[in-house]
Design an enzyme around this catalytic site. Sequence first.
Site, short mmCIF file in Angstrom:
data_model
loop_
_atom_site.label_atom_id
_atom_site.label_comp_id
_atom_site.label_asym_id
_atom_site.label_seq_id
_atom_site.Cartn_x
_atom_site.Cartn_y
_atom_site.Cartn_z
N GLY A 16 0.97 -1.25 0.24
CA GLY A 16 -0.03 0.03 -0.03
C GLY A 16 0.95 1.20 0.06
O GLY A 16 2.21 1.27 -0.04
N GLY A 18 0.86 5.52 1.41
CA GLY A 18 0.20 6.82 2.26
C GLY A 18 1.06 7.92 2.11
O GLY A 18 2.11 8.15 1.34
N GLY A 19 0.50 8.94 2.94
CA GLY A 19 1.38 10.14 2.95
C GLY A 19 2.85 10.07 3.50
O GLY A 19 3.32 11.11 2.93
N MET A 20 2.88 9.19 4.08
CA MET A 20 4.58 8.76 4.75
C MET A 20 5.33 8.03 3.92
O MET A 20 6.37 7.65 4.20
CB MET A 20 4.43 8.47 6.02
CG MET A 20 4.25 9.53 7.05
SD MET A 20 5.09 10.95 6.97
CE MET A 20 6.72 10.41 7.28
N GLY A 21 4.79 7.55 2.79
CA GLY A 21 5.59 6.70 1.73
C GLY A 21 4.85 5.31 1.29
O GLY A 21 3.70 5.30 1.51
N VAL A 23 4.53 1.15 1.23
CA VAL A 23 4.88 -0.06 2.05
C VAL A 23 4.81 -1.20 1.21
O VAL A 23 4.10 -1.49 0.51
CB VAL A 23 3.86 -0.11 3.21
CG1 VAL A 23 4.11 -1.29 3.97
CG2 VAL A 23 3.55 1.26 4.10
N LYS A 38 8.81 0.10 5.00
CA LYS A 38 8.13 1.31 4.42
C LYS A 38 9.44 2.19 3.99
O LYS A 38 10.51 2.14 4.47
CB LYS A 38 7.60 2.15 5.62
CG LYS A 38 7.04 3.56 5.29
CD LYS A 38 6.26 4.08 6.45
CE LYS A 38 5.18 3.61 6.86
NZ LYS A 38 4.15 4.60 8.00
N ASP A 134 -3.04 10.42 15.73
CA ASP A 134 -3.65 10.00 14.31
C ASP A 134 -4.27 8.71 14.48
O ASP A 134 -4.29 7.64 13.88
CB ASP A 134 -2.63 9.85 13.30
CG ASP A 134 -3.27 10.09 11.69
OD1 ASP A 134 -4.62 10.56 11.80
OD2 ASP A 134 -2.89 9.50 10.82
#
Length: 815
Positions: A16, A18-21, A23, A38, A134
């Site tokens: 997947g 997301g905003g942080m990179g 995975v 990640k 979060d």
Amino acid sequence: MTPDTISHYRILSKLGAGGMGEVYLAEDLNLGRRVALKLLPARFTQDPERVRRFEQEARAASATSHPNILTIYEIGQVETETGAMHFMAMEFVEGQTLRQRLKRRLAMDEAIEVAIQIGSGLAAAHGAGITHRDIKPENIMIRQDGYVKMLDFGLAKLTESAFASGDDLADTHAQNLEPPRADLYATTPLAARPETSPGIILGTVSYMSPEQARGLKVDTRTDIFSFGIVFYEMIAGRAPFEGKTTADMMVSILDRQPAPISRYAPNAPEELEWIISRALAKDRDERYQIIKTLLTDLKRLQKRMLFDTGSEDTAELTLDEVTAAQERRLSSKDSGRTTGATTRLSSGSQRAPLDSLAVLPFFTTSDDPNAAYLAEGIPESLILNLSRLSELRVMAWSTVARFRGREVDALAIGRDLGVRAIFAGRMYQFADDLVIKTELVDIGDGSQIWGGQYRRKLDDLFTIEQDLSREICDHLRLRLNEEERERLARHYTENAAAYQAYLKGRYHWNQRTAKALRKAIESFEEAIKLDGDYALAYAGLADCYCLASIYGAAPPKAVMPRAKAAALKALDLDDGLAEAHTSLAAAMVWFDWDWEASEREFKRAIELNPHYAVAHHWYGSVLLAAQGRFDEALSSERRALELEPLSLVINSNLGFICYQAGRFEEAMEHLTRTLEMDDNFVYARFHLGLCHAHRGGYDKAIAELERAMEQAGGRGALIQAALGYVYGVAGRRDEALRILAQLQTFPMNRDVSPFYLAMIHSGLGDKDQALKWLESAYEERYNWLVWLRTEQMFASLHGEAMFIDLARRVGLDER
């Protein structure tokens, strides 16, 4: 392009992004295990904020080791053809996210078990100084064996000093970022907006706490609110707050209350409703303060539910939990019972009588204003009723009121107050249904003497006080005489609506502001309209009128005759009300200047109820101090303090009496001690300033009075006048005249009394003008004239013929 191998990790497949990179599922070639890898791609390393948050996540998640927190194995950096790539190797969880799991409704027991595991992980994180910030279903994984793992600490705030070097993202770095675009946040549908917007508002909008949504500094309580949203969603199958756009969602979180959980889960236990409501309290001071307390409540609920279904051995339950579960079984068999009470006793049934008690405000999480007055009004009525018993010393309302709105440590409070027992309760209100859960605790050993649950319709509310009073007396083992038993059994009204109006009146009266006193008067008048023979309502009305002129709500001539009339009516209905005798005594001294009659009424009030602190307090600080009977006054005030040890005004008035006696050093000791209890108590600071002035410390006096003025919100004509007096005696004439001019522009008989102007003229040495304004105060019948001879600001006037004549007319013989 992502390389096939990163360090010693071989990429297997993408999981997947997301905003942080991104995975990936990868294989650790050194240890032969599968990991989640990640990656922060090279193009993102040009953003220092993104890199810092990536490293922040690793440090946060690895700061504690807990089975419900994802394990971080390694963080590193490798060079690629396109530049540096940061990576994080972490535990691979084979299962599904809570978001995926929520596609079908969770059973109640499953939802509670998942919530307990999330809470356990949060408790470990918070214990390590980490605030996640979060919490949402996407960041919670459920393994195939049911184990829960918390993920994504990318927004975590490390609060311990060991991690505090530049990592406070929300409070420092975000201040340097561009503000959010108003057009984007007003129109973007939630389905299209990014889940997390770093540097704008940290967190996911749908799961934010109110303080996050406002961009305020947050602490661990923000996670508790987000947890409450997730838990609500697990039980109800839908989110508690909704909105088509981000702006709509924020409005919902900030201003709207979620629907009761019972609407979507009719079989949900009452305890569950209470736990979720408390977690979702918009004011963080009213929320669970630590996740461990919430976790304890959840575990207790889980045990009770297991016992209800017969799936848990009762040997593992405490006596309290077993009896509570038994109550639930009984109530479920008798679902038609909407009123009545269930009770439980501690195992120590043979106890000696307990002769002192504190009744605490009921705790409630409801935002309904009606709940607030009930949560305070019922306990205050209990205090009023129980304080008339000869064998029982009961802490007055002003002593226990500071514990309103929060859960408390009963043992610590009991020991601080020096009482043998504490009575506390939780109140739940659902439309017209009221549930009160109570417990009586022995401070000596911390055991529960008695616990009960009362279910009432609001129309039956006035019977609760009688039932609770009787139960408390029985379980304290008090020996009551026949008269006291009759008094406990008595209803002062049979009209439920009148009783509710009375409780509203007491609630507003206790706030002691001009606005609140006007509301209190309206409520007491409504109670009297509903029941013209309601003696307590007349006594409450008399109390309001007595204080109205002092707090600037109305001039003395407008309200003090009404105070006397209301007190007399109350006594005509019930001559045994100590409260009404006290109010009558106050009206007689403050307005009639009938000193002998007032003293008789004070003594009668104390005879009827020796535990009524207000009678001792007003008798000492008003009548006895004004007559110069200072030793008697201090004795009476100390008796009031024994009954209300935490009362700020009584603690202050020991200093006030010493000030009136000219014992300034002793006065300052009492006043300083009061300010140590509450540094914002203006009344104590006001008199502390005057004490400094009379000892020649003008600069200190001015500083204290200016601070008192600031703490009063810039308002307070009496404080201004005292400041003008000090300026005058300090030789700062221009400043004294400036204040005098300001006060003379205000309307007389409301905000400013002639008494205040006399104070300033006395400080300026202008005796004629001071006496002139004192004569005007006499015509106004201003309350403070009772202290004419003892008020130190008028000491220079004592030899003047006009002053002597004025004191005589007030009923104060020359000393």
